[in-house]
Design an enzyme around this catalytic site. Structure first.
Site, PDB file in Angstrom:
ATOM      1  CB  CYS A  42      -0.464  -3.332   1.043  1.00  0.00           C
ATOM      2  SG  CYS A  42      -1.309  -4.299  -0.188  1.00  0.00           S
ATOM      3  CB  CYS A  45       0.135  -4.180  -3.070  1.00  0.00           C
ATOM      4  SG  CYS A  45      -1.352  -3.455  -2.388  1.00  0.00           S
TER       5      CYS A  45
END
Ligand code: FAD
Length: 518
Positions: A42, A45
């Site tokens: 992600c 992230c």
């Protein structure tokens, strides 16, 4: 199996959790936890990971109260556990109270503000949400003390210091300093509110936050720091005489058998010469012959030291002669005994010598096995990077003159090939691979070594390598260089221009003291 994931590694201060460890770690833990469930694919992230690492580093000393964890839900063996925790989006931030008796999926933090300072303050709030029943065992009290609690302590003798941070109710500085110092003994930090009029009047405090220090001998005074910020208060208190990081083994730290008085703001020639002595006559002497890469490394090392070491004439002359000798030899292989013979016997006759005593001054440890040689090696290389930056022509005609990284590359090769601590060499090599290519000037080389040394200090703080009398701190501390430190949005930041100026002064030839030399 390695716990290294794509975004976080064991080098970071975060605890890497997995399906195998997460439940037993969180269940009935002595500390509270803040865990980021993330996914290594992600994008958000990935972008957020530097903040999370910085946060974990920033609150490392709080780890006996609250810890920072990560769990990568993109790893196949974590799929099931992330489902069990009900993780639908990445990243998800969950708090777990200390001493939870049963499996608990934690509480989600849904706030949009994930800045370091906000999350750090949330951690404090979260700790304060514990009750007396589940209060993390090692976490000091965070509630403010009243005038009635503090006033009777003033003027009393005690076996330790008490620092009182007086501040407005919405300020977090006091609680952050309390947590910063929780691993230290010899001192208690208490928080009091600015609304306690009888206290502020008695102490003569009228701006907030302020810190007031009660000494063990009963004297007391306002604590003067250059900037009234968390980092300045914490650093000052950690460096008080008699305040030590708690040892992992029980028992009081021994009194420091200080044989030599020294100043932390000086560099000592005795350390540098003792380091060179140990390096040449002990560390290198375990190698019977030098050839190939080792010989090249040794030659470069002697070149760099002979040209840059701002030492006594007898030593510089010895290094220069050793260099001439090495350059003039067409040998592919040199027995180390020949080098020792030259250094110990032949040159001595002409007045060139290097002391053969170990005399640690700024590098003295509180017991054998601590500090000493590795401390002198760092010191030597800081001095050499600063010399290379201040005397651009010093390496002329050596083949190294065009290379701003000459000192660092020599150090890197020395550490890998010869430094007795192999683990250290491995870590240093990893750091060099990751960031040495970005160094483009001699000034950047000075700063690179400083930055990496602090990274090592951060990793080693609280471990067996730390001399309890010389805690590993982010250096230079505010008392050595107040202007090096700033705060932006509640986060400590370095003013690197000021750090560079400080390093050039501290490790400059004029600051090397000849005291305690044989
Ligand atoms: P040191 O860290 O040795 O520092 C010496 C002096 O340098 C300090 O007293 C201070 O005056 C100054 N200083 C501190 N920080 C900085 C900075 N950022 N910039 C400039 N000056 C500074 N030990 C391990 O256990 N594990 C390791 O992986 C490891 N890696 C190492 C790698 C290298 C290249 C070296 C030289 C040593 C390594 N060591 C390692 C040893 C460890 O770093 C210390 O040298 C040792 O524990 C002694 O610590 P000390 O308290 O004397 O301070």
């Amino acid at each position: 199996p390695s716990l290294t994931t794509r975004l976080y590694s064991e080098e970071d201060s975060v605890v890497i959790l997995t399906s195998a460890t997460v439940k037993q770690t969180l269940l009935n833990s002595s500390t509270a936890w803040l865990v980021q469930f993330y996914s290594s694919w992600c994008g958000h992230c990935i972008q957020y990971s530097p903040t999370w690492k910085a946060l974990a580093g920033d609150v490392k000393d709080w780890e006996h109260a609250i810890r920072i964890g990560v769990l990568d839900c993109a790893q196949e063996n974590n799929f099931d556990i992330c489902k069990e925790f009900g993780i639908h989006f990445y990243p998800t931030f969950r708090y777990f109270k200390a001493r939870g008796p049963t499996f608990d999926v934690g509480k989600t933090y849904r706030g949009a503000d994930r800045e370091l300072q906000t999350v750090r303050q949330l951690m404090v709030n979260f700790l304060q949400n514990h009750t007396t029943q589940d209060w993390p065992v090692s976490c000091p009290p965070l509630e403010p003390y009243s005038s009635a609690d503090i006033l009777p302590l003033i003027g009393q003798k005690s076996n330790q210091y008490t620092a009182v941070i007086v501040e407005n109710e919405d300020s977090y500085v006091g609680r952050e300093v309390i947590l910063d110092l929780m691993m230290y003994q010899g001192l208690t930090v208490k928080r009091a509110l600015s609304s306690e009029k009888s206290l502020t009047e008695k102490l003569g405090i009228n701006s907030f936050p302020s810190a007031y220090l009660l000494h063990p001998n009963g004297t007391h005074a306002i604590l003067h720091v250059q900037k009234r910020l968390r980092f300045f208060f914490s650093s000052f208190l950690k460096l008080l005489l008699g305040v030590h990081r708690k040892l992992s083994t029980s028992g009081a730290p021994q009194e420091l058998p200080v044989s030599l008085i020294f100043s932390r703001s000086k560099v000592y020639m005795a350390d540098l010469e003792s380091g060179l002595h140990y390096l040449l006559r002990v560390e290198l002497a375990t190698h019977q012959t030098l050839e190939g890469e080792e010989l090249k490394t040794f030659k470069d090392f002697v070149t760099v030291v002979a040209k840059l070491f701002p030492g006594r004439q007898s030593v510089v002359k010895l290094l220069e002669t050793l260099l001439e000798w090495l350059v003039s030899l067409p040998l592919e292989k040199i027995p180390f005994d020949a080098i020792l013979d030259l250094v110990n016997n032949k040159m001595r006759i002409s007045g060139m010598f290097l002391s053969d005593q170990l005399q640690w001054v700024g590098c003295q440890g509180s017991r054998v096995g601590l500090r000493g040689y590795p401390c002198s090696l760092w010191t030597l290389f800081h001095v050499l990077t600063v010399q290379a930056a201040s005397r651009p022509d010093a390496l002329a005609n050596t083949g190294l003159e065009e290379n701003p990284k000459a000192v660092l590359q020599t150090m890197r090769k020395y550490i890998v090939n010869f430094f007795g601590c192999q683990e250290c060499g491995k870590h240093f090599e990893e750091m060099a691979v990751a960031s040495l290519p970005q160094v483009k000037s001699v000034d950047q080389a000075v700063l690179w070594l400083w930055r990496k040394h602090n990274q090592v200090n951060g990793r080693l703080a609280g471990t067996m390598s730390e001399d309890p009398h010389f805690p590993k701190t982010q250096w230079p501390s505010p008392d050595l260089c107040p202007t090096c430190h700033e705060e932006q949005d509640g986060i400590h930041v370095w003013n690197e221009d000021k750090v560079l100026m400080f390093l050039k002064q501290h490790y400059g030839a004029a600051n090397i003291s000849p005291k305690h030399m044989y």
